[in-house]
Write an enzyme that holds these catalytic residues in place. Structure first.
Site, PDB file in Angstrom:
ATOM      1  N   TYR A  73     123.207 -51.007   7.570  1.00  0.00           N
ATOM      2  CA  TYR A  73     123.072 -50.620   6.216  1.00  0.00           C
ATOM      3  C   TYR A  73     122.444 -51.335   4.599  1.00  0.00           C
ATOM      4  CZ  TYR A  73     125.350 -48.069   2.282  1.00  0.00           C
ATOM      5  OH  TYR A  73     124.981 -47.076   1.681  1.00  0.00           O
ATOM      6  N   PHE A 125     101.235 -35.962 -15.275  1.00  0.00           N
ATOM      7  CA  PHE A 125     101.318 -35.879 -14.468  1.00  0.00           C
ATOM      8  C   PHE A 125     102.561 -34.739 -14.031  1.00  0.00           C
ATOM      9  CE2 PHE A 125     102.547 -35.693  -9.488  1.00  0.00           C
ATOM     10  CZ  PHE A 125     101.847 -34.745  -9.188  1.00  0.00           C
ATOM     11  N   THR A 126     103.091 -34.102 -13.035  1.00  0.00           N
ATOM     12  CA  THR A 126     103.823 -32.952 -13.128  1.00  0.00           C
ATOM     13  C   THR A 126     105.704 -33.288 -13.371  1.00  0.00           C
ATOM     14  OG1 THR A 126     103.362 -32.399 -10.566  1.00  0.00           O
ATOM     15  CG2 THR A 126     103.021 -31.463 -12.264  1.00  0.00           C
ATOM     16  N   ASP A 216     101.597 -45.748 -12.395  1.00  0.00           N
ATOM     17  CA  ASP A 216     101.653 -44.974 -11.246  1.00  0.00           C
ATOM     18  C   ASP A 216     100.510 -46.194 -11.041  1.00  0.00           C
ATOM     19  OD1 ASP A 216     101.391 -43.504  -9.789  1.00  0.00           O
ATOM     20  OD2 ASP A 216     101.984 -41.311 -11.719  1.00  0.00           O
ATOM     21  N   LYS A 259     100.870 -41.767  -0.550  1.00  0.00           N
ATOM     22  CA  LYS A 259      99.776 -41.548  -0.784  1.00  0.00           C
ATOM     23  C   LYS A 259      99.079 -43.274   0.121  1.00  0.00           C
ATOM     24  CE  LYS A 259     101.087 -38.497  -3.860  1.00  0.00           C
ATOM     25  NZ  LYS A 259     102.453 -38.289  -4.004  1.00  0.00           N
ATOM     26  N   ARG A 383      96.239 -25.735  -9.567  1.00  0.00           N
ATOM     27  CA  ARG A 383      96.397 -28.011 -10.603  1.00  0.00           C
ATOM     28  C   ARG A 383      95.509 -27.015 -11.634  1.00  0.00           C
ATOM     29  NH1 ARG A 383     100.293 -31.026  -8.989  1.00  0.00           N
ATOM     30  NH2 ARG A 383     100.940 -29.412  -9.267  1.00  0.00           N
ATOM     31  N   PHE A 450     105.463 -24.176 -10.633  1.00  0.00           N
ATOM     32  CA  PHE A 450     104.293 -24.084  -9.660  1.00  0.00           C
ATOM     33  C   PHE A 450     105.107 -24.181  -8.068  1.00  0.00           C
ATOM     34  CE2 PHE A 450     104.154 -28.756  -8.801  1.00  0.00           C
ATOM     35  CZ  PHE A 450     104.586 -29.027  -9.493  1.00  0.00           C
TER      36      PHE A 450
END
Ligand code: F0G
Length: 459
Positions: A73, A125-126, A216, A259, A383, A450
Site C-alpha cells: 500500500y 485541450f478538452t 503538458d 501516450k 475534433r 463529445f
C-alpha cells in the site's frame, strides 16, 4: 536508386485477432451508438484509430515488469522505480503519480488556479480547459495564428505567439496569471510541435514577470523528434538529450503516461518546487491515493517506469513519426484535405474542406467519422465543434476554425498494411463525399459533451 526501406524496430510476440464486420452490421452499430464513435463497442471496430491514449502495445520488458509490481500500500519498490525514471529522463526532482493525465491536471489546477485568473496556452485541450474552468480560471489561446489554418505549412505550428502572450500579461497583469501552459505537441492543432527556441523565449518572458511555466508533456517525445528533424543545431543530438533540454525550461509538467510512456493507464505531475510537491501530496490522498501510488497498481508504476526508458530511443521515435506520415502522405497524394504539416500522433482530416456542403452547426466532422466507420470499420474521432463544447458565458456553441476528424495511430499496434486499408477507405469516401449528410444532436451532456453526445442524421 530508390530509398532503402526501414522496418519496424521490433518484432511481434503476441497477436490479438480482429474481425471485419459487414456494412449492415456497421450501419446498425453506428445507429445504436447515436452516430458517436465513442459509443461504439470495440468488438465492432476493425481498425481502431479513436485515440493513441492507453492503446499502446507494451514491450516484453514492460510485460515482465508487470510481474515485478510491488503491491504494498505504501512505499512500494515500484514507486521508487518510477520516481527514478522520471528524475533520470525528464529531470524533475519531484513526482506525484496520478491515475492518468487529467488527474494531474486536476491537482495542479486546484493548487494554482483561483477564480478570476487567466491561463494562457497554445490552443485548448478538452480536459485541461475543463479543469481550468472548474477552478474559476479562464483559458486564453495564445498560439500563433497559423495553427488555426489547416493548410498553413509551418514547421513549428504549435509555437506560442509571444506578442499575444505579452499582450495578455500587459492587460490582466502577471499577478493574475498563475502559469503559462505549453502543450508539447499541440493535440488539437494536429499534433504540431513547439520549437526549442520558442520554449526558451517563453521561459525568458515568464522569468521577466515571475510567472510559472507548466508543460503538458503528454506527447513531448514526438515534439523532440520534430526539433531533431527541423531545428538548426539539433540534428546530431539524441532524442533523450533534446527531450531533457525541453524539460529544463519548465517549472513542472502534467503528464498522461497513456501516450508517450507506452502504457495503458497512468500519469503524473512532476515539478521542481517543494511547496507545490507538498500541496500536491496533500491533495493526491483525497482524490487519487497515497503519494506513492496515486490511483495506480504497483505493476502499473513498473510498466510506466520501463516505458519511460523505451520512449526516448531514437529508432523508436523515428519509426513512430514515419508511420503517421506513411498514412498522411497517401492522403495528400490523393488530394484529400488534411492538416499540414503531418503531425506526431495522428493524421487529421479537414472536414470543412472535405464536406463543404455541410454547415458547421450540422457537425461535419462528426458525420465524417461516422461515415468512415460505416465504410470500413475504421474508428476515428471528431475534433471540431462537438469537442469544443459551449462557451460558459454565452451558452452558445464554440465554433472552432478547425473542424477535424482525427485518425490517431496507436503506438506499436498496427502495421503499414492497416494504414493502406485506412487510406483506401478515406479516398473512397472522398470520391463519394456528396452523399454524406449532416447530423442533429439529440442528447447533449453538460461537460465534455463529445464523449457521450448522441446524434441523428439530417434528411
Ligand atoms: N493533455 C493532452 C494534450 C491530451 O491529449 C490528453 C488526453 C490529456 C491531457 C489528458 O490525459 O486522458 O490521460 O487523462 N488525450 C486523449 C486523446 C484522451 O485521445 O487525445 P488523460
Amino acid at each position: 536508386m530508390e530509398q532503402r526501406p526501414v522496418a519496424e524496430p521490433y518484432r511481434i510476440k503476441a497477436v490479438e485477432m480482429v474481425r471485419m464486420t459487414t456494412r449492415e452490421e456497421r450501419e446498425a452499430a453506428i445507429r445504436e451508438a447515436g452516430y458517436n464513435t465513442f459509443l461504439l463497442r470495440s468488438e465492432d471496430v476493425y481498425i481502431d484509430l479513436l485515440t493513441d491514449s492507453g492503446t499502446s502495445a507494451m514491450s516484453d520488458r514492460q510485460w515482465a515488469a508487470l510481474q515485478m509490481g510491488d503491491e504494498a500500500y505504501a512505499g512500494a519498490r515500484s514507486w521508487f522505480r518510477l520516481e527514478k525514471a522520471v528524475q533520470e529522463v525528464y529531470g524533475f526532482p519531484y513526482v506525484v503519480p496520478t491515475h492518468q493525465g487529467r488527474g494531474a491536471e486536476h491537482l495542479i489546477s486546484r493548487i494554482l488556479i483561483r477564480p478570476g485568473t487567466y491561463i494562457p496556452g497554445n490552443m485548448y485541450f478538452t480536459t485541461t480547459r475543463a479543469h481550468i474552468e472548474l477552478q474559476g480560471g479562464t483559458f486564453v489561446d495564445v498560439i500563433r495564428d497559423e495553427a488555426h489554418d489547416p493548410a498553413a505549412e509551418v514547421p513549428f505550428k504549435g509555437d506560442i505567439d509571444l506578442r499575444k502572450l505579452e499582450e495578455l500579461i500587459g492587460r490582466v497583469g502577471p499577478g493574475r496569471i498563475p502559469y503559462i501552459n505549453v502543450a508539447l505537441t499541440v493535440n488539437m492543432a494536429g499534433g504540431q510541435p513547439v520549437s526549442m527556441q520558442n520554449l526558451r523565449e517563453v521561459r525568458r518572458i515568464a522569468d521577466k514577470y515571475g510567472i510559472r511555466v507548466w508543460f503538458d508533456a503528454t506527447r513531448a517525445v514526438e515534439n523532440a523528434y520534430f526539433i531533431q528533424e527541423r531545428e538548426p543545431g539539433y540534428q546530431d543530438r539524441s532524442i533523450r538529450e533534446i527531450f531533457r533540454e525541453m524539460m529544463s525550461y519548465a517549472d513542472g509538467i502534467t503528464m498522461s503516461g497513456k501516450k508517450d510512456c507506452l502504457v495503458n493507464i497512468g500519469g503524473f505531475l512532476a515539478m521542481r518546487d517543494p511547496e507545490i510537491l507538498q500541496k500536491a501530496r496533500e491533495l493526491v490522498v483525497v482524490w487519487e491515493g497515497m503519494p506513492t501510488y496515486g490511483g495506480l497498481a504497483g505493476r502499473d508504476l513498473e510498466a510506466m517506469a520501463q516505458g519511460i526508458y523505451e520512449m526516448v530511443e531514437d529508432d523508436w521515435v523515428a519509426w513512430r513519426i514515419r508511420q503517421v506520415r506513411y498514412l498522411g502522405e497517401q492522403l495528400l497524394a490523393a488530394g484529400i484535405p488534411i492538416v499540414r504539416p503531418i503531425g506526431g500522433h495522428a493524421v487529421f482530416l479537414d472536414a470543412k474542406a472535405f464536406l463543404p456542403h455541410i454547415p458547421q452547426d450540422h457537425f461535419p466532422a462528426q458525420a465524417l467519422a461516422a461515415a468512415l466507420y460505416v465504410d470500413s470499420g475504421v474508428r476515428a474521432m471528431e475534433r471540431g465543434i462537438v469537442s469544443a463544447g459551449r462557451d460558459p458565458q454565452t451558452g452558445d456553441h464554440r465554433r472552432p476554425k478547425l473542424e477535424l476528424v482525427r485518425l490517431t495511430i496507436p503506438r506499436r499496434v498496427y502495421t503499414d498494411r492497416h494504414m493502406d486499408v485506412v487510406a483506401y477507405s478515406v479516398k473512397h469516401l472522398y470520391a463519394h463525399r456528396d452523399q454524406i449528410k449532416g447530423l442533429r444532436m439529440v442528447y447533449e451532456p453538460p461537460t465534455l459533451r463529445f464523449f457521450t453526445a448522441r446524434f441523428e442524421p439530417l434528411e
